[in-house]
Write a protein that holds these residues in place. Structure first.
Motif, short mmCIF file in Angstrom:
data_model
loop_
_atom_site.label_atom_id
_atom_site.label_comp_id
_atom_site.label_asym_id
_atom_site.label_seq_id
_atom_site.Cartn_x
_atom_site.Cartn_y
_atom_site.Cartn_z
N SER A 147 -4.31 -11.26 7.60
CA SER A 147 -3.95 -10.04 8.33
C SER A 147 -2.88 -9.25 7.58
O SER A 147 -2.91 -8.02 7.55
CB SER A 147 -3.46 -10.39 9.73
N VAL A 150 -4.70 -7.47 4.66
CA VAL A 150 -5.46 -6.31 5.13
C VAL A 150 -4.52 -5.17 5.50
O VAL A 150 -4.77 -4.00 5.17
CB VAL A 150 -6.34 -6.71 6.32
N TRP A 151 -3.44 -5.49 6.18
CA TRP A 151 -2.47 -4.46 6.57
C TRP A 151 -1.81 -3.82 5.35
O TRP A 151 -1.60 -2.60 5.30
CB TRP A 151 -1.41 -5.09 7.46
N HIS A 154 -4.21 -1.23 3.77
CA HIS A 154 -4.59 -0.05 4.58
C HIS A 154 -3.78 -0.06 5.87
O HIS A 154 -4.34 -0.14 6.97
CB HIS A 154 -6.09 -0.11 4.87
N HIS A 155 -2.48 0.03 5.73
CA HIS A 155 -1.62 -0.14 6.90
C HIS A 155 -1.62 1.05 7.84
O HIS A 155 -1.12 0.97 8.95
CB HIS A 155 -0.18 -0.42 6.46
N THR A 160 -6.94 -1.46 11.50
CA THR A 160 -6.18 -2.42 10.72
C THR A 160 -4.90 -2.84 11.44
O THR A 160 -4.51 -4.01 11.42
CB THR A 160 -5.84 -1.83 9.34
N LEU A 337 -14.13 -5.66 8.05
CA LEU A 337 -13.37 -4.41 8.03
C LEU A 337 -13.61 -3.62 6.77
O LEU A 337 -13.37 -2.41 6.73
CB LEU A 337 -11.87 -4.71 8.16
#
Length: 645
Positions: A147, A150-151, A154-155, A160, A337
Motif C-alpha cells: 500500500s 502504490v501510494w 500515485h498518491h 489509491t 489498480l
C-alpha cells in the motif's frame, strides 16, 4: 467560507498546505503502523514457551507438546485450568509473563474430578515456533509495504488513497491483534487499539469497493458509505467509553463490532460481484481479478483449516500457514489498480482458483468418506482398500470435467457469459458446417472470432487463381497488405505440411534456409500477426487465417490452440464446400444460360415462321381466294373454261 472567494495566491497556498498536510499525515500513519509491527514482532519473538494449547473460554487443555515444559510438569490433555496464581482463569487475560519478569506460574487444575496445584516454568520458544508466531505480522507487513508503494507512485488519486488507508489500518489491526492475544495485561492499550481499528477497516474497505473497479452511482454510494462511517464512529465512541469506565464492562461492544464488520464486508462483497450497468471490459477484468484474489486468499483458509477444524476438531493445515495466503489480497489489489496488464494474472488466478477449490472439495470429501466409510458401507473393513482406490479413481476422473464446468460457471457469473470464449469457439465450429457463402465464412472467421478472442485484428486469405488473396481484414490488418501469397510456394508447401496453428517466429525459423519470394518474405514478417491458422483440406491449402495479438495480452493455452486447430479444420472443410457450391452454382448458371439461349432460339424461329407464313403463303392464299370469289360471283363470265380454271 467559500475558498473560491479568496485571492488566487491564497487559494494556491491553501492547496499546497492541504497537500503537505495530507502527505505528512500519510507518512505519519505509515510510520506508526510500522512501529506497531516492529513492537509486536519483538514481543512475539521473546514470548516464552509452555507447550500448552487450551480453550480460552473454558480453560480446557486440548493439547500438550511432547517434551515441553508443560509435559515435564505433568500436565495432560483434558485437564482444566481453574486458577492462575490464585486468580480465576476467566479473569486472567495473560499469564505467560508476570510484571516482575518471573518465568513461572502456579496453575490449579481439575483432572477427573480431582484438584491439583502444579508449578509451571516457562522456557524460550524454539526457532520454528517463533517464526510461526510472526506469520500474521508478515501478512501485515505485506499490506503495509504494498500500500505504501502504490501510494508513493500515485498518491494523489482518490482510489489509491482509499487503498492506502484500508491497507494501513489492516496492518495495524493485525499488529495490535497479535499483541492483544498474548500481552493484554502488560500492553493495555493493545486491546483497546484493536477494538477501535476493527470497526474502522470495514467502512474503508466498502468505500474502496464503491470506487473501484467500477464507481457506484453517487447517490447509492452515499447511502452505503455514510451510514457505514456513522456506525463505525458510534461503535468507536462506545468502545472508548467502555474502556474509560463510563459504560458497564458487561456491555457487548465487542460482539457488536464483529457483527458490524461482518455485515459491512458482506455488503462490500455484493458491491464487487454485482454487475453494474455499462461495465467496460477493463472493469469486468478488474472485478474478476478482485473476486479471484479473494477466492485464492480465503479458499485454503476455509478448506484446509476452518472447515476441517469445525468437522474434525482439528485443522488439516495449521491456521498460521493458511493465513499466509491472505498476502494475495494486497498483491492482487495493487495489480488491479494498474490500468491494463490484467490478462495474464487474471488467467492464472482463474485457473488457480478452480484448482484450489476443486482440490479442497475433493480432499475434504475423500477425507470424510475415509473416516466414515465403516459406518456407511457394511463389511467395509474387508473392502476398505478397494473402496479407497475406487474413490481416488472417481475423483481423478471427475476432476477435469468439473474444473471446466467450474470455470464456465465463474465466467458466466462474473462476465454474464461474455468472457466464455471457448463456448463461442465451439459455437463457431458448429456454424461453419452450414456455411455456403464466402461472406458468411469471412464473417465467422474474422469478425466473430476476433470479437470472441478479443483480438486486435484478423485477416482471412483464400485461394484465387493459385494465390492466397486477402478476402477480409479488420483491426490492425485493415491497411495495405503485401501482394497475394503463392499457394504453391515454399510458404504454402510448409503450411500444408504443418497443418496446425503456428506462430510467425516458428515460420521464420522453419523457412530460414528457404528461398522466398518478396511476397512470401513480406507475409512471414508481417507485424501484429500472432498466430497463423492454415486451412488445409485434401492435401491442399484452401486458405489462411492470420490472428493478431489479444487486446489484454492474454496467452493462449494449449486447450485454446486445440480448439483453434479444430476450428481451422472445420473452416477448411467449409472453404472446400464453398468452392464446390460455387462451382455447382456456376454450372447451374451455365445451364440456365443455355436454357435461356434455347428458349430465345425457339422464339426467334417461331417468329420467323410466323413472318414467312404471314408475308408469303398467307398472302398468296388470300389473293387466290379473292380471285376465285370474283370469278364465281360474275354470271356472264362463268364460262366452262373459267369454271374449270
Amino acid at each position: 467560507m467559500d475558498v473560491r472567494l479568496l485571492p488566487q495566491h491564497w487559494r494556491t497556498a491553501s492547496a499546497k498546505w492541504k497537500r503537505s498536510a495530507y502527505f505528512a499525515a500519510s507518512l505519519l500513519l505509515a510510520t506508526l503502523t510500522l512501529a506497531s509491527l516492529v513492537y509486536a514482532a519483538v514481543l512475539l519473538w521473546e514470548e516464552p514457551y509452555t507447550g500448552l494449547r487450551w480453550d480460552s473460554r473454558s480453560g480446557l487443555i486440548y493439547a500438550v507438546d511432547a517434551g515441553s515444559p508443560a509435559a515435564q510438569a505433568g500436565i495432560r490433555p483434558e485437564d482444566t485450568i481453574l486458577l492462575v496464581n490464585g486468580v480465576p482463569f476467566s479473569r486472567v487475560r495473560s499469564w505467560l509473563r508476570t510484571r516482575e519478569g518471573k518465568m513461572e506460574v502456579t496453575l490449579t487444575l481439575e483432572r477427573a474430578g480431582q484438584f491439583m496445584t502444579i508449578p509451571l516454568r516457562f522456557a524460550p520458544a524454539p526457532l520454528g515456533l517463533r517464526v510461526q508466531r510472526l506469520v500474521p505480522l508478515l501478512v501485515a507487513l505485506v499490506f503495509w509495504g504494498i500500500s505504501l508503494g502504490v501510494w508513493a507512485f500515485h498518491h494523489g488519486h482518490r482510489v489509491t488513497r482509499l487503498f492506502f488507508l484500508a491497507s494501513q489500518v489492516t496492518a495495524a489491526l493485525l499488529a495490535t491483534g497479535s499483541i492483544s492475544t498474548v500481552y493484554t495485561q502488560y500492553v493495555p492499550w493493545s486491546r483497546m487499539a484493536f477494538s477501535l481499528l476493527l470497526p474502522t477497516v470495514a467502512p474503508l474497505t466498502l468505500h474502496f469497493f464503491t470506487r473501484f473497479p467500477q464507481e457506484v452511482p453517487r447517490g447509492l454510494r452515499q447511502r452505503m458509505v455514510f451510514p457505514a462511517y456513522g456506525i463505525a464512529l458510534l461503535l468507536t465512541v462506545v468502545t472508548l467509553l467502555s474502556y474509560g469506565g463510563y459504560i458497564s464492562p458487561e456491555w457487548p461492544h465487542q460482539p457488536l463490532n464483529r457483527v458490524y464488520v461482518a455485515t459491512v464486508f458482506i455488503l462490500a462483497l455484493f458491491v464487487v460481484l454485482r454487475r453494474w450497468e455499462d461495465a467496460t471490459l477493463q472493469v469486468l477484468r478488474s472485478r474478476r481479478l478482485l473476486a479471484m484474489g479473494m477466492g485464492i486468499s480465503i479458499t485454503p483458509l476455509l478448506f484446509l483449516s476452518l472447515i476441517p477444524d469445525t468437522l474434525l476438531k482439528a485443522p488439516l493445515v495449521d491456521y498460521t500457514w493458511t493465513f499466509l495466503f491472505l498476502t494475495a489480497i494486497p498483491v492482487i489489489y495493487a495489480w488491479a489498480l494498474r490500468a491494463g496488464e490484467l490478462g495474464t494474472v487474471d488467467w492464472v488466478l482463474s485457473r488457480t482458483l478452480a484448482h484450489l477449490v476443486l482440490s479442497g472439495v475433493f480432499l475434504l470429501i475423500y477425507l470424510l468418506l475415509f473416516l466414515w466409510v465403516d459406518d456407511l458401507v457394511p463389511l467395509a473393513s474387508q473392502t476398505s482398500p478397494l473402496i479407497m482406490a475406487g474413490l481416488a479413481v472417481t475423483a481423478a476422473a471427475l476432476f477435469a470435467p468439473t474444473r471446466r464446468y467450474l470455470l464456465h460457471l465463474a465466467d458466466r457469473f462474473l462476465y454474464g457469459g461474455w468472457y466464455d470464449y471457448r463456448t463461442t469457439l465451439q459455437a463457431l465450429s458448429q456454424k461453419l458446417r452450414g456455411v455456403i457463402r464466402t461472406e458468411d465464412l469471412a464473417d465467422l472467421l474474422v469478425d466473430q472470432l476476433s470479437e470472441a478472442l478479443r483480438l486486435r485484428g484478423a485477416v482471412l486469405l483464400l485461394v484465387d487463381d493459385g494465390h492466397l488473396v486477402p478476402t477480409r481484414a479488420i483491426g490492425v490488418f485493415a491497411r495495405p497488405l503485401p501482394p497475394p501469397l503463392p499457394a504453391r510456394g515454399n510458404v504454402g508447401k510448409w503450411l500444408m505440411r504443418a497443418n496446425k496453428p503456428i506462430t510467425p517466429a516458428q515460420m521464420r525459423r522453419a523457412l530460414a534456409a528457404s528461398e522466398l519470394t518478396p511476397a512470401e518474405a513480406a507475409w512471414i514478417h508481417l507485424s501484429d500477426a500472432a498466430l497463423w491458422l492454415p486451412l488445409v483440406h485434401g492435401g491442399d491449402v484452401k486458405g489462411l487465417l492470420l490472428l493478431g495479438t489479444r487486446i489484454s495480452g492474454d496467452p493462449l493455452e494449449p486447450e485454446d490452440l486445440l480448439l483453434l486447430d479444430i476450428l481451422a479444420a472445420h473452416a477448411a472443410t467449409a472453404t472446400e464446400n464453398i468452392r464446390l457450391v460455387e462451382n455447382l452454382w456456376a454450372r447451374v448458371e451455365e445451364v440456365k444460360q443455355l436454357y435461356a439461349q434455347l428458349a430465345k432460339a425457339r422464339e426467334a424461329e417461331r417468329k420467323h415462321l410466323a413472318r414467312e407464313l404471314h408475308d408469303v403463303v398467307l398472302q398468296d392464299l388470300i389473293n387466290a381466294y379473292v380471285t376465285l370469289d370474283q370469278i364465281m360471283t360474275v354470271p356472264d363470265s362463268n364460262t366452262e373454261e373459267q369454271r374449270q380454271w
